[in-house]
Design an enzyme around this catalytic site. Sequence first.
Site, mmCIF file in Angstrom:
data_model
loop_
_atom_site.group_PDB
_atom_site.id
_atom_site.type_symbol
_atom_site.label_atom_id
_atom_site.label_comp_id
_atom_site.label_asym_id
_atom_site.label_seq_id
_atom_site.Cartn_x
_atom_site.Cartn_y
_atom_site.Cartn_z
ATOM 1 N N LYS A 110 97.466 23.957 -5.194
ATOM 2 C CA LYS A 110 98.318 22.794 -5.170
ATOM 3 C C LYS A 110 98.205 21.938 -6.343
ATOM 4 C CE LYS A 110 100.787 19.586 -2.122
ATOM 5 N NZ LYS A 110 100.891 18.537 -3.121
ATOM 6 N N ASP A 112 98.404 18.703 -8.702
ATOM 7 C CA ASP A 112 98.939 17.632 -8.576
ATOM 8 C C ASP A 112 99.452 17.078 -9.836
ATOM 9 O OD1 ASP A 112 99.080 15.267 -7.200
ATOM 10 O OD2 ASP A 112 97.068 14.724 -7.472
ATOM 11 N N TYR A 220 107.409 29.174 -8.303
ATOM 12 C CA TYR A 220 108.542 29.498 -7.133
ATOM 13 C C TYR A 220 109.838 30.000 -8.031
ATOM 14 C CZ TYR A 220 111.317 28.532 -2.793
ATOM 15 O OH TYR A 220 112.108 28.322 -1.784
ATOM 16 N N CYS A 400 84.711 -19.955 -11.642
ATOM 17 C CA CYS A 400 84.224 -18.773 -12.675
ATOM 18 C C CYS A 400 82.602 -18.608 -12.763
ATOM 19 C CB CYS A 400 84.439 -19.086 -14.174
ATOM 20 S SG CYS A 400 83.903 -17.829 -15.221
ATOM 21 N N CYS A 403 81.034 -19.947 -15.917
ATOM 22 C CA CYS A 403 81.014 -21.258 -16.711
ATOM 23 C C CYS A 403 81.617 -22.085 -15.676
ATOM 24 C CB CYS A 403 82.060 -21.431 -17.743
ATOM 25 S SG CYS A 403 83.870 -21.037 -17.375
ATOM 26 N N CYS A 418 89.820 -16.758 -15.295
ATOM 27 C CA CYS A 418 89.161 -18.053 -15.523
ATOM 28 C C CYS A 418 89.855 -18.667 -16.915
ATOM 29 C CB CYS A 418 87.752 -17.962 -16.408
ATOM 30 S SG CYS A 418 86.893 -19.359 -17.042
ATOM 31 N N CYS A 424 84.093 -20.472 -22.203
ATOM 32 C CA CYS A 424 83.350 -19.771 -21.255
ATOM 33 C C CYS A 424 82.669 -18.538 -21.772
ATOM 34 C CB CYS A 424 84.532 -19.078 -20.403
ATOM 35 S SG CYS A 424 83.950 -17.890 -19.016
#
Length: 682
Positions: A110, A112, A220, A400, A403, A418, A424
């Site tokens: 089968k 996918d 098929y 965060c 920081c 953040c 930061c």
Amino acid sequence: MKQTIDSLRRELEQHNHAYYVLSNPQISDFEFDQKMRELQALELQYPEFFDPNSPTQRVGNDSVSGFEQVAHSYPMLSLGNTYSEAEVRDFYERIRKTLQESFDIVCELKYDGTSISLTYEHGLLVRAVTRGDGEKGDDVTANVKTIRSIPLRLHGNYPDLFEIRGEILMPWHVFDAINKVREEQEEPLFANPRNAASGTLKLQNSSTVASRKLDAYLYYVLGSDLPSDLHSENLQAAQSWGFKISNATQLCKSLTEVQAFINHWDTARKSLQVATDGIVLKVNSMQQQKLLGFTAKSPRWAIAYKFQAEKALTRLNAVAYQVGRTGAVTPVANLDPVLLSGTTVKRASLHNADIIKALDLHIGDMVFVEKGGEIIPKITAVDFDARFMVGDKVSFIKNCPECGTPLVRYEGEAAHYCPNETACPPQIKGKMEHFVSRKAMNIDGLGSETIHLLYENKLLTNIADIYELKTSYLERLERLGSKSALNIQASCQKSLEVPFERVLFGLGIRFVGETIAKKLAFAFKNIEAMQAATLEQLIAVDEIGERIAQSVVAYFSNKKNIEVISRLKRYGLQMSLTDNQLQKQGTSLDGLSVVISGTFSVHARDEYKRLIEQHGGKNQSGVSAKTNILLAGENVGPEKLKKAINLGIQIMNETEFLQKIKAKDNNDAGFVNTAGFVDTLF
Ligand code: IVH
């Protein structure tokens, strides 16, 4: 001449089949390309022999249109699913009881991907339609024609009219490569190859589809005039007509054989190039299929056995939070190491706050980790029976971790951010790494460790500081000799030549990836104009939506960013398009040499010469090894044409050429002006 063209077409079809269906190429890629070019040139010279199914038609085109809805002649049903071998046994027994006679089962993988229905008339592919709602789907013929393993013309003894159904797939290696690029460009990743394949098939531009290298297996055959009453024989026949039929297809005469097939492929499937998610069992005789019939949704003569997603049970020790360059905070589960599909898993993604909440996670919980079609394992459930003296409930952090700034969640987004963009640490370091990266300023010698070191030593606090780094400081740093220091400096000097659009990309404005940066650069021409742009002016630019526009406005309203930009300007970085770029209408012919030959109908020859230059190309008088394109009009010089074919040079007619400069430059923002209108030449 028609004969020569036809025989060349046949020859190329055979080579295509050998390469893409049989995986057994008979000639080199170079020879193949040469033959293809020869055919292209002949088709150009003799347009009266045009054929929509010629191998030259597989490259796709750039026309943009919605898909037409087409009704399926036979509805496209789904299959009943089972998840255990006991249910497979039940299915087998049910059939035995209903039929009361011997029967065979065909076992198949089968696949996918995304299902497709192909119609062939007189051996030619005439239509390709997606499943849609099962009754009607989208006509995606142009896109499907780009898939090399789907024959456009059949050989052998095929029925005059039939349909064949199968699965369109994106091989794992293509999926990985596409996601890598998307990650670099901060575009959302495809979750799995199935989504990637169906997304690709729905693209409006079939040249992009062609570049995605899809594959297809057919499983098929339908029609009133099929060669056999047996499904297995019809598949074999289809293989002989040129279709790609999986070799992992087996005729089983007993339940034991079915079970052996399942057991074998449960592990063997892991080494396949494409994703599979189970086994399909089909009664082989179509007469018996008729007797068994259908329920409202699916056939009674077939069933899908789904493989268990690979799962493991392990303990959740902690949840860590990672802050990326854009400030997005990602929760990551730290787990007791556990073996899952051959690799030891220590961490799993928890995605976002909603998912953590829905799982009701507590530290110390025993959790199920799964590796589905996705690359990163994820926690799918908690084993509540094993919950005993667990620790604290996991709830998403409010500040965060790096920081301390309170996190924000933007409307409509699942992630927390953040907002402390300019102070930061991981955001600053991440931004610097991005700024020096190859596609941005391309500064050598500043890897993430060096940036970290310089940041810790307070020598780098933002991207502008990079240009203030003194060799005398650099040399003194641990692990950094004088040679590396000089290298960094030279590289910084060289980066002053990096064009405006890449500088803009390097600034790391949220959602402004490479392509968007280019669009913005060409639309506003310099950083001052961009800075002054209103939300409306930004949105007016082609492909710039509200999300990007807001992000750009927010970036320029931050004083610290303005400071950084004015410093960068002072150091001499390119903050506007060059005169050369301003005169240019686009970049689609950048670095390419073009030879014009023949007479044209849309524009005069001189106009083509001008267009070539305006789009970054060079006009050349004679064909040589250095030529990239021969723009061939009517009565193209035969010597030039011959030489171009021999040298493997791309040959284009007027329409193809105009499409190239139009389509490519729309993508590249070459035509966009500040008002957001696209200047076309025609
Ligand atoms: S036969 C009426 N064979 O699975 C039966 N389907 O839920 C038609 N699929 O939509 C389907 N591999 O997209 C069949 N070897 C295979 C298959 C297969 C994958 C997909 C197909 C279908 C779905 C059924």
